[in-house]
Design a protein around this motif. Structure first.
Motif, PDB file in Angstrom:
ATOM      1  N   THR A  90       0.817  -1.211   0.000  1.00  0.00           N
ATOM      2  CA  THR A  90       0.000   0.000   0.000  1.00  0.00           C
ATOM      3  C   THR A  90       0.850   1.260   0.000  1.00  0.00           C
ATOM      4  OG1 THR A  90      -0.199  -0.190   2.418  1.00  0.00           O
ATOM      5  CG2 THR A  90      -1.997  -1.083   1.090  1.00  0.00           C
ATOM      6  N   ALA A  91       2.146   1.140   0.335  1.00  0.00           N
ATOM      7  CA  ALA A  91       3.048   2.292   0.289  1.00  0.00           C
ATOM      8  C   ALA A  91       4.480   1.790   0.193  1.00  0.00           C
ATOM      9  CB  ALA A  91       2.892   3.169   1.523  1.00  0.00           C
ATOM     10  N   ALA A  92       5.264   2.435  -0.666  1.00  0.00           N
ATOM     11  CA  ALA A  92       6.686   2.092  -0.815  1.00  0.00           C
ATOM     12  C   ALA A  92       7.493   3.380  -0.874  1.00  0.00           C
ATOM     13  CB  ALA A  92       6.915   1.258  -2.071  1.00  0.00           C
ATOM     14  N   GLY A  93       8.437   3.537   0.038  1.00  0.00           N
ATOM     15  CA  GLY A  93       9.268   4.726   0.067  1.00  0.00           C
ATOM     16  C   GLY A  93      10.326   4.710  -1.023  1.00  0.00           C
ATOM     17  N   VAL A  94      10.720   5.904  -1.449  1.00  0.00           N
ATOM     18  CA  VAL A  94      11.769   6.072  -2.459  1.00  0.00           C
ATOM     19  C   VAL A  94      13.008   6.608  -1.750  1.00  0.00           C
ATOM     20  CG1 VAL A  94      12.415   7.209  -4.617  1.00  0.00           C
ATOM     21  CG2 VAL A  94      10.029   6.506  -4.234  1.00  0.00           C
ATOM     22  N   CYS A  95      14.097   5.861  -1.838  1.00  0.00           N
ATOM     23  CA  CYS A  95      15.275   6.107  -1.012  1.00  0.00           C
ATOM     24  C   CYS A  95      16.512   6.291  -1.889  1.00  0.00           C
ATOM     25  CB  CYS A  95      15.455   4.907  -0.082  1.00  0.00           C
ATOM     26  SG  CYS A  95      16.933   4.939   0.954  1.00  0.00           S
ATOM     27  N   HIS A  96      17.532   6.996  -1.348  1.00  0.00           N
ATOM     28  CA  HIS A  96      18.780   7.158  -2.087  1.00  0.00           C
ATOM     29  C   HIS A  96      19.452   5.822  -2.387  1.00  0.00           C
ATOM     30  CE1 HIS A  96      18.705  11.529  -1.237  1.00  0.00           C
ATOM     31  NE2 HIS A  96      19.474  11.584  -2.296  1.00  0.00           N
TER      32      HIS A  96
ATOM     33  N   ILE B 249       3.204   6.935   5.973  1.00  0.00           N
ATOM     34  CA  ILE B 249       4.083   7.428   7.046  1.00  0.00           C
ATOM     35  C   ILE B 249       4.898   6.282   7.632  1.00  0.00           C
ATOM     36  CG2 ILE B 249       4.133   8.584   9.288  1.00  0.00           C
ATOM     37  CD1 ILE B 249       3.249  10.358   6.940  1.00  0.00           C
ATOM     38  N   ALA B 250       4.288   5.092   7.674  1.00  0.00           N
ATOM     39  CA  ALA B 250       4.945   3.938   8.289  1.00  0.00           C
ATOM     40  C   ALA B 250       6.049   3.364   7.409  1.00  0.00           C
ATOM     41  CB  ALA B 250       3.917   2.857   8.593  1.00  0.00           C
ATOM     42  N   ALA B 251       5.850   3.336   6.097  1.00  0.00           N
ATOM     43  CA  ALA B 251       6.797   2.661   5.203  1.00  0.00           C
ATOM     44  C   ALA B 251       8.240   3.149   5.357  1.00  0.00           C
ATOM     45  CB  ALA B 251       6.331   2.791   3.752  1.00  0.00           C
ATOM     46  N   PRO B 252       8.503   4.473   5.391  1.00  0.00           N
ATOM     47  CA  PRO B 252       9.898   4.926   5.492  1.00  0.00           C
ATOM     48  C   PRO B 252      10.588   4.567   6.806  1.00  0.00           C
ATOM     49  CG  PRO B 252       8.484   6.688   4.666  1.00  0.00           C
ATOM     50  CD  PRO B 252       7.588   5.603   5.171  1.00  0.00           C
ATOM     51  N   LEU B 253       9.821   4.138   7.796  1.00  0.00           N
ATOM     52  CA  LEU B 253      10.444   3.739   9.058  1.00  0.00           C
ATOM     53  C   LEU B 253      11.387   2.552   8.852  1.00  0.00           C
ATOM     54  CD1 LEU B 253       7.368   4.049  11.453  1.00  0.00           C
ATOM     55  CD2 LEU B 253       9.326   5.608  11.313  1.00  0.00           C
ATOM     56  N   ALA B 254      11.143   1.754   7.798  1.00  0.00           N
ATOM     57  CA  ALA B 254      11.959   0.569   7.549  1.00  0.00           C
ATOM     58  C   ALA B 254      13.380   0.894   7.137  1.00  0.00           C
ATOM     59  CB  ALA B 254      11.300  -0.301   6.472  1.00  0.00           C
ATOM     60  N   CYS B 255      13.621   2.109   6.638  1.00  0.00           N
ATOM     61  CA  CYS B 255      14.984   2.495   6.272  1.00  0.00           C
ATOM     62  C   CYS B 255      15.322   3.865   6.826  1.00  0.00           C
ATOM     63  CB  CYS B 255      15.165   2.461   4.758  1.00  0.00           C
ATOM     64  SG  CYS B 255      16.824   2.937   4.229  1.00  0.00           S
TER      65      CYS B 255
END
Length: 351
Positions: free
Chosen positions: A33-39, A152-158
């Protein structure tokens, strides 16, 4: 299922359609349901890291095979459970710990899977979250998001875990002395919230981007300094009340490493988190002369993620600026991130 894949390093993502996933053994299939975009996703698209002096660390040389679905900051809902996965509450939203290891070595058995010599990271060694579904190897990687919205929760993983683990390495000092953060992007802003949540001294943030310095000040930074200023070091020292004893470098470039060494006080600790690239610019004699500790910090452990998620579910971590984009725009969002145009965190959702 729809997914955004890397078919060739150095090339744009490719949109693929695949059959829906079926779990085996202890596996769980999660609807993303949500995927963060990371460096880190940027480095993966590029195919590796700049090691300085004309050297590179290449994923292809490390046995990473393509195509691969990108993305490792993932939240979603369980849609299928393998026969050996046990009872899973399918009514909850979960954040996935993406830094799995082999599960058999001493490090993995101690919960330190993120530093396993045979990693199984999602979005790098295993298909990731730029998709409508993702395969999770074991229930231990699922963490209840509680009432936290998925984006909001997804980026907590990284973003969250990386900053939380880095802060633990300077915690003893940061409760009594003003720390310095180099980098006011998503990691820096997340770090500001975690510093507040844990009662540490609010830091001085260093960033070349005026919009990011403004965002850092709005988030509670003690001061925000432009590293390009002629008196940048003097500004940092003045804001800290002297040379700081703790510094986290969320950029990890040659210029920021040089700045860190020039800024840090004697006996201080520099924690390098960022992977921008390059070679260390320090004069070797300065290490003993300043008695400086320089250490790396790469994501965090399963236990640390459990601690972080407990803080988040208790409402102690204020959300950072978040912008949601359609999944099919994944490559464009990566380009925005590469160009420094993302303030806070970018999230992919849906198709």
């Amino acid at each position: 299922m729809h997914c955004q894949c890397i078919h060739s390093f150095g090339q744009p993502l490719v949109a693929d359609e695949r059959p829906d996933m079926e779990p085996e053994g202890t596996e769980i299939i999660v609807r993303v349901t949500a995927a963060g975009v990371c460096h880190t996703d940027l480095h993966f698209r590029e195919g590796g890291f700049d090691l300085g002096h004309g050297r590179r660390l290449n994923y292809a040389d490390r046995g990473v095979e393509l195509p691969m679905i990108a993305g490792h900051e993932v939240a979603g809902e369980v849609v299928a459970v393998g026969p050996n996965a046990g009872e899973i509450d399918t009514s909850k939203t979960y954040v996935i710990y993406p830094w799995g290891g082999c599960g058999e070595c001493d490090l993995c058995k101690a919960g330190e899977e993120q530093v396993c010599a045979n990693p199984r990271f999602l979005g790098i060694h295993r298909d990731g979250g730029y998709a409508t579904q993702i395969r999770v190897a074991h229930p231990r990687y699922l963490f209840d998001a509680g009432d936290i919205p998925a984006e909001i929760a997804a980026p907590l993983a990284c973003s969250g875990l990386t900053t939380y683990a880095a802060l633990k390495k300077i915690a003893a000092t940061a409760h009594t002395h003003t720390p310095v953060l180099i980098g006011g992007g998503g990691l820096g802003l997340m770090c500001l919230q975690l510093i507040k949540a844990q009662g540490m001294k609010m830091p001085v943030v260093v960033d070349i981007n005026p919009a990011k310095r403004e965002a850092a000040m709005s988030a509670g930074a003690l001061a925000a300094v432009d590293p390009a200023a002629e008196d940048a070091i003097a500004q940092i020292h003045a804001a800290c009340g002297g040379a700081p004893l703790a510094l986290i470098d969320f950029v990890g470039a040659e210029k920021t490493a040089d700045l860190a060494m020039n800024v840090i006080g004697k006996g201080g600790v520099i924690v390098v988190v960022g992977l921008f690239g390059g070679a260390a610019p320090w004069a070797i004699p300065m290490l003993p002369l300043k008695s400086v500790t320089i250490r790396g910090s790469y994501t965090g452990s399963l236990n640390e993620f459990g601690e972080l998620m407990a803080l988040a579910r208790e409402g102690k971590i204020a959300p950072i600026p978040t912008h949601v984009y359609p999944l099919e725009e994944a490559d464009q969002v990566l380009n925005m991130l590469e160009g420094g145009k993302v303030i806070g965190r970018a999230i992919l959702a849906g198709v």
